[in-house]
Design an enzyme around this catalytic site. Structure first.
Site, PDB file in Angstrom:
ATOM      1  N   SER A  68      30.496  -5.398  13.353  1.00 52.86           N
ATOM      2  CA  SER A  68      30.318  -4.394  14.405  1.00 52.86           C
ATOM      3  C   SER A  68      30.645  -3.063  14.249  1.00 52.86           C
ATOM      4  O   SER A  68      31.215  -2.854  13.083  1.00 52.86           O
ATOM      5  CB  SER A  68      31.321  -4.985  15.735  1.00 52.86           C
ATOM      6  OG  SER A  68      30.592  -6.131  16.127  1.00 52.86           O
ATOM      7  N   ASP A 120      27.340  -3.293  18.266  1.00 52.65           N
ATOM      8  CA  ASP A 120      27.381  -1.928  18.301  1.00 52.65           C
ATOM      9  C   ASP A 120      27.546  -1.235  19.798  1.00 52.65           C
ATOM     10  O   ASP A 120      26.533  -0.819  20.415  1.00 52.65           O
ATOM     11  CB  ASP A 120      26.218  -1.451  17.522  1.00 52.65           C
ATOM     12  CG  ASP A 120      25.754  -2.135  16.517  1.00 52.65           C
ATOM     13  OD1 ASP A 120      26.808  -2.773  15.746  1.00 52.65           O
ATOM     14  OD2 ASP A 120      24.691  -2.330  15.907  1.00 52.65           O
ATOM     15  N   SER A 173      26.137  -8.010  14.984  1.00 55.07           N
ATOM     16  CA  SER A 173      26.884  -6.767  15.064  1.00 55.07           C
ATOM     17  C   SER A 173      26.908  -6.158  16.364  1.00 55.07           C
ATOM     18  O   SER A 173      25.990  -5.782  16.930  1.00 55.07           O
ATOM     19  CB  SER A 173      26.493  -5.625  13.991  1.00 55.07           C
ATOM     20  OG  SER A 173      27.237  -4.542  14.018  1.00 55.07           O
TER      21      SER A 173
END
Length: 363
Positions: A234, A274, A272
Site C-alpha cells: 500500500s 493507495d 495495494s
C-alpha cells in the site's frame, strides 16, 4: 543519502529541508518499534502543530485503490476540513492509534474532545517483517508520536509507521519532499509525506531510467515461499501546502498523487491500498463546524482555478522524490521468521544510471 545524491535530474525547486515540514506550521513525529520482534511504529503529521489542534484546514481525500484504510475521510469530504493530526501506522493498529488520538486530545484539548472526534488514521501492511497481529502498537504510542512532532529535517526510511514497510521489493518506509511555487509576488510551498509500501522490483524507475528489471537479484520477497503476490502492499501520501485553496482544490492535489507514483514505475496493484490526503493551512479561522459558531458568515481566500497547474506539477514532482527518498533512506532489515528486506543497492544503482548517461539534463 537522499535521491538528490544520485546522478539524476529531479525537476522543481525544493524548500529548505525538502520535506513536508517546509510548509510553515507542519510538524512530523515518530515512534519506531523494533524490540521484542516488532518492526512497526506510528507517524504523526500535525498540520498546525500541537497547540492548534482543532483549528480547521481545508482538506480532501482521494482513493486511487481502496484496498486500505484512512479513517475520518467521510467527515472531511462532508465539510471540507481537517482538524486533527494525521496518523499513519500498520494495518492492524488502526483502531489502537485511533483510540490513542482520542485519549491525547481529551487530555490536552478537553474542550475539543467534549464535542466529537473523528481522527484520521491511515495504514499500510507490514506483515512481511512485522508480526502484525501482535499488540506491538499501544495507545500511548499515538500520544508519543504526537508529542515528538517537530519542524525541521525529517528522518526517512525505517522510522515511524514506515519501519516495517517495503517498496519495489526493497526496504521502503517513510519519505518526504517539497516544492516551491511562485504565485505572483508570493511563494508557496507544497510538501509531501509518503509511507511507501508498494511496487514490484521489475517496475522500479528512477528519474525516467528503467532500472528495476536489471536489479532482480537479491529479491527475497519475490523469490522465496512468500504468500503475497508481487507488488502487494500500500501507499499513503499526505500533501500539505500553505497556498490558500478551496477543499475542492485540495481534492485536485490529492488526485495528482498517482501521477507522481507512476513516475517511479508502479502501475497500481489490486493488492495495494493507495489513499491520499491533501490540506491547506491557509484561511485560519474558516471552515469551523462546532456546536457553536460565532460568525454569521465565513470567507475563504483561494487561488483561482486557472492558476492551479503549478501546484499540480509540484505535487507530482514531490511525490516522485518522496518515494525515492524513502528508498534511499531505508536500511536492510530482517524481521519475523527471518524475513529479510534488502536495502536499495546504491552503488550498483549509480553504475546503472551512469551507463544510461544519467546526469544533468538527462531527463
Amino acid at each position: 543519502m537522499r535521491a538528490r545524491d544520485l546522478p539524476i535530474t529531479l525537476d522543481g525547486r525544493p524548500g529548505r529541508w525538502n520535506a513536508i515540514t517546509d510548509v510553515p506550521g507542519v510538524e512530523v513525529g515518530y515512534v519506531t518499534l523494533t524490540e521484542s520482534g516488532a518492526r512497526t511504529g506510528v507517524t504523526a503529521i500535525l498540520p498546525r502543530g500541537r497547540a492548534a489542534v482543532g483549528v480547521p484546514c481545508a482538506a480532501a481525500s482521494h482513493s486511487f485503490n481502496g484496498n486500505g484504510e484512512m479513517t475520518g475521510t467521510t467527515w472531511i469530504e462532508e465539510i471540507g476540513a481537517l482538524t486533527l493530526p494525521v496518523m499513519i501506522t500498520n494495518t492492524h493498529a488502526v483502531g489502537t492509534v485511533h483510540r490513542g488520538v482520542v485519549d491525547w486530545v481529551a487530555d490536552r484539548h478537553p474542550a475539543l474532545a467534549a464535542q466529537w472526534l473523528l481522527p484520521v488514521v491511515a495504514e499500510t501492511w507490514d506483515g512481511y517483517l512485522n508480526d502484525i497481529n501482535a499488540p506491538h502498537v499501544r495507545l500511548e504510542h499515538a500520544a508519543q508520536a504526537i508529542e515528538a512532532a517537530a519542524t525541521g529535517p525529517v528522518a526517512e526510511g525505517n522510522v515511524g509507521g514506515g519501519t516495517g514497510m517495503n517498496c519495489y521489493a526493497y526496504k521502503g518506509g517513510s519519505g518526504t519532499a517539497s516544492r516551491l511555487v511562485e504565485h505572483g509576488s508570493d511563494t508557496y510551498t507544497v510538501g509531501v509525506f509518503a509511507q511507501a509500501n508498494f511496487g514490484s522490483r521489475h517496475e522500479l524507475t528512477i528519474a525516467g531510467h528503467r532500472v528495476g528489471h536489471r536489479l532482480l537479484d537479491d529479491n527475497p520477497m519475490e523469490t522465496t515461499n512468500w504468500f503475497a503476490p508481487s507488488g502487494a502492499g500500500s501507499v499513503i501520501v499526505v500533501v500539505a501546502t500553505d497556498a490558500p485553496l478551496l477543499p475542492g482544490q485540495c481534492k485536485s492535489l490529492a488526485r495528482r498523487v498517482p501521477m507522481g507514483l507512476a513516475r517511479t514505475g508502479t502501475t497500481g496493484s489490486h493488492f495495494s491500498g493507495d489513499i491520499f490526503l491533501a490540506f491547506s493551512t491557509a484561511n485560519e479561522g474558516a471552515l469551523t463546524s462546532g456546536f457553536t459558531v460565532a460568525d454569521d458568515y465565513q470567507s475563504l481566500r483561494f487561488v483561482p482555478w486557472g492558476r492551479m497547474d503549478p501546484y499540480y506539477t509540484a505535487v507530482v514532482q514531490a511525490v516522485e522524490e518522496a518515494v525515492l527518498n524513502a528508498l534511499m533512506g531505508a536500511e536492510e532489515m530482517t524481521g519475523r521468521n527471518g524475513h529479510r528486506s534488502p536495502a536499495l543497492p546504491v552503488a550498483t544503482l549509480i553504475e546503472l544510471l551512469e551507463q544510461d548517461g544519467a546526469g544533468a539534463g538527462s531527463r
